[in-house]
Design an enzyme around this catalytic site. Structure first.
Site, PDB file in Angstrom:
ATOM      1  N   GLU A  67       0.843  -1.208   0.000  1.00 49.15           N
ATOM      2  CA  GLU A  67       0.000   0.000   0.000  1.00 49.15           C
ATOM      3  C   GLU A  67       0.876   1.255   0.000  1.00 49.15           C
ATOM      4  O   GLU A  67       0.782   2.107   0.893  1.00 49.15           O
ATOM      5  CB  GLU A  67      -0.985  -0.027   1.177  1.00 49.15           C
ATOM      6  CG  GLU A  67      -1.966  -1.167   1.043  1.00 49.15           C
ATOM      7  CD  GLU A  67      -3.148  -1.141   2.018  1.00 49.15           C
ATOM      8  OE1 GLU A  67      -3.215  -0.262   2.894  1.00 49.15           O
ATOM      9  OE2 GLU A  67      -4.015  -2.036   1.879  1.00 49.15           O
ATOM     10  N   GLU A 101      -4.732  -8.910  -0.116  1.00 44.60           N
ATOM     11  CA  GLU A 101      -5.493  -8.576   1.105  1.00 44.60           C
ATOM     12  C   GLU A 101      -6.955  -8.486   0.704  1.00 44.60           C
ATOM     13  O   GLU A 101      -7.314  -7.662  -0.146  1.00 44.60           O
ATOM     14  CB  GLU A 101      -5.031  -7.246   1.722  1.00 44.60           C
ATOM     15  CG  GLU A 101      -3.688  -7.345   2.430  1.00 44.60           C
ATOM     16  CD  GLU A 101      -3.319  -6.096   3.228  1.00 44.60           C
ATOM     17  OE1 GLU A 101      -4.226  -5.444   3.791  1.00 44.60           O
ATOM     18  OE2 GLU A 101      -2.110  -5.789   3.279  1.00 44.60           O
TER      19      GLU A 101
HETATM   20  O1  AHR Z   1      -5.066  -5.927   7.214  1.00 44.66           O
HETATM   21  C1  AHR Z   1      -5.001  -4.743   7.918  1.00 44.66           C
HETATM   22  C2  AHR Z   1      -4.363  -3.606   7.122  1.00 44.66           C
HETATM   23  O2  AHR Z   1      -5.158  -3.284   6.026  1.00 44.66           O
HETATM   24  C3  AHR Z   1      -3.018  -3.892   6.525  1.00 44.66           C
HETATM   25  O3  AHR Z   1      -1.989  -3.736   7.426  1.00 44.66           O
HETATM   26  C4  AHR Z   1      -2.935  -2.873   5.430  1.00 44.66           C
HETATM   27  O4  AHR Z   1      -2.111  -3.273   4.372  1.00 44.66           O
HETATM   28  C5  AHR Z   1      -4.371  -2.680   5.014  1.00 44.66           C
HETATM   29  O5  AHR Z   1      -4.717  -1.357   4.886  1.00 44.66           O
END
Ligand code: AHR
Length: 521
Positions: free
Chosen positions: A197, A325
């Protein structure tokens, strides 16, 4: 007379309607004759961040714990994860990755420096779970590590040395250091995320800036011996197609510099109906059920549109789309640390898992790896722990039921289905995918998103000679049913006998709010 007319009206209208309601209103065609793309087992990856009790308490309890462990790693958690054939684990973050300095997590534990985990609750991180412990976890599970490197607060030197430490067997300082720390042989590491990110907690960069950093970092991440890194670029915000365009352009480039240095592109998408009003994980009504499912179906659009941008530069689909994610993000459980993201997990989570996995199967040509967030005790977890106790969530059971799709060939499906309406909005009532495994068995997974109506599905199997049908189901009486500590599991996998095969046509009665996998052999 009036009664007679009433009876005729009933005969003409009501009875046929009753019959119609019982006949299949959904049709599915499974094209076993058009099998093409393999569903990578890495679609079944996990994400484990130094966040709340994911690592500490969930995975790592230390060698001196009374909780049974192997070299400090919980045995119950490892045993449970083995059963869902975890293919890969992404670590150490997330946002944590961009504050993590790997050299703080090697060597004698007592000497490791402490740090503050500023992203997640400001707690002290003592670095007792570091590179060796993570690689031990992967070896115990027989899964691939997915290392997320620090671009935000790290350096090219630091990241390139981590690669050398892990994978080199040469005569160099990092190999010597690893050997000094007790590991003679190098590990094999495939997936390497070049930042996380980077538009946000990974450095607040814009796409142009990041694409230059990506090129610089990737260039210095070397392949040692037979190890070949699969380097993954950080994507932008979920709908930032311009970011995808910038990275892909750079990859193709006039001078083609990034070619050979990039293999995957990351997409993060959480199912959150509204960020400032996430809602409870367990205490919800049908409106919330619908909103969550509608939101999660957006994954289809995101994968399709990012893939379309990637296709412009990479029609051969050599770069994988890595959804590293994804999952539900609700309010934390009352009384728990808001920075720990601990949430319960219900049948709604199971439904979200099934819908997303079906989408990933469909896009197996481009989606090469995903990591559900997160593995233990955080967000949409597979496993929850409380001290010695451990429970398996409804999401875990979907992953278990779906193991049959790992490394099987995706079978394209055509689905015509009813709508599930809520007020003025509607979504498809059924989600489906299918695959053929190495033994020739066909597996069809279906989810009925409707919380009240049975969905009758007429399924045509093209190119299938199978005759024997069996099935499994996950459902519960309540949409917010969940598994709790110290109680028998209320949401789990059970045998399913609602599918019949006759003359190549499968008829399936999908109970309301259920997930079913049918095997045909
Ligand atoms: O999964 C929680 C957070 O969500 C992670 O650390 C980040 O990459 C995302 O914004």
């Amino acid at each position: 007379m009036t009664r007679k007319i009433g009876a005729i009206v009933a005969a003409l209208f009501i009875i046929p309607w009753v019959m119609l309601a019982q006949s299949p209103t959904n049709t599915l065609v499974v094209h076993a004759d058009a099998a093409k793309d393999t569903i990578s087992k890495f679609i079944y990856g996990q994400f484990a961040e130094h966040l709340g009790h994911c690592i500490y308490g969930g995975v790592w309890v230390g060698e001196n714990s009374t909780i049974p462990n192997t070299r400090g790693i919980r045995n119950d958690v490892v045993d449970a994860l083995k059963k869902i054939k975890v293919a890969s684990i992404r670590w150490p973050g997330g946002c944590f990755a961009d504050e993590y300095h790997w050299k703080d997590g090697i060597g004698p534990r007592a000497d490791r420096p402490k740090m503050v985990n500023s992203n997640w609750g400001g707690v002290t991180e003592d670095n007792s779970f570091g590179t060796h412990e993570f690689m031990d976890l992967c070896e115990q599970l027989g899964c691939e590590p997915v290392i997320c490197g620090n671009i935000g607060s790290g350096t090219v030197k630091e990241m390139s040395e981590w690669v050398q430490y892990l994978t080199s067997d040469g005569d160099n300082p990092m190999t010597a250091l690893r050997k000094k720390n007790g590991r003679e042989k190098p590990w094999s590491v495939k997936f390497w995320c070049v930042g996380n990110e980077t538009w946000g907690c990974g450095g607040i960069m814009d796409a142009d800036h990041y694409s230059n950093e990506l090129a610089r970092y990737s260039f210095f991440l070397k392949n040692y011996g037979g190890n070949a890194l699969y380097k993954v670029a950080s994507g932008g915000l979920e709908e930032d197609y311009g970011w995808t365009e910038t990275i892909m352009k750079k990859w193709k480039g006039v001078d083609g510099w990034l070619k050979g240095y990039l293999n995957g592109y990351s997409l993060h998408f959480y199912t959150v109906p509204e960020w400032n009003k996430k809602g409870s994980a367990t205490n919800f009504v049908e409106n919330d059920w619908f909103r969550t499912l509608k939101k999660t179906l957006k994954m289809e659009e995101l994968v399709t549109r990012h893939s379309a941008v990637m296709d412009k530069y990479d029609s051969a689909k050599t770069i994988g789309l890595m959804v590293d994610e994804w999952g539900n993000w609700f309010d934390v459980e009352p009384g728990t640390n808001p920075g720990f993201l601990f949430q319960q997990n219900t049948l709604r989570d199971a439904m979200v898992a099934a819908v997303n996995l079906n989408i990933f199967h469909k896009h197996a040509d481009r989606v090469k790896m995903t990591s559900v967030a997160q593995m233990v005790n955080v967000l949409q977890a597979m496993i929850l722990t409380r001290d010695k106790q451990m429970l398996l969530t409804p999401t875990y059971h979907v992953f278990k039921m779906y193991t049959v799709h790992q490394d099987a060939v995706n079978l394209p499906v055509d689905l015509q289905c009813e709508s599930y309406s809520n007020g003025t909005e509607s979504i498809p009532a059924v989600s489906a995918s299918a695959s053929k495994d190495k033994e020739g068995r066909i597996h069809i997974s279906l989810a009925n998103l409707h919380p009240e109506n049975v969905q009758n599905v007429r399924c045509e199997l093209k190119g299938v000679a199978g005759a024997k049908v069996s099935g499994e189901i996950i459902t519960a009486a309540a949409m917010n049913a969940y598994n709790d500590f110290g109680k028998p599991e209320s949401v789990t996998v059970k045998p399913f006998s609602g599918a019949q095969l006759k003359n190549g046509i499968l008829t399936i009665a999908l109970p309301a709010k259920s997930i079913v996998t049918i095997e045909v052999k």
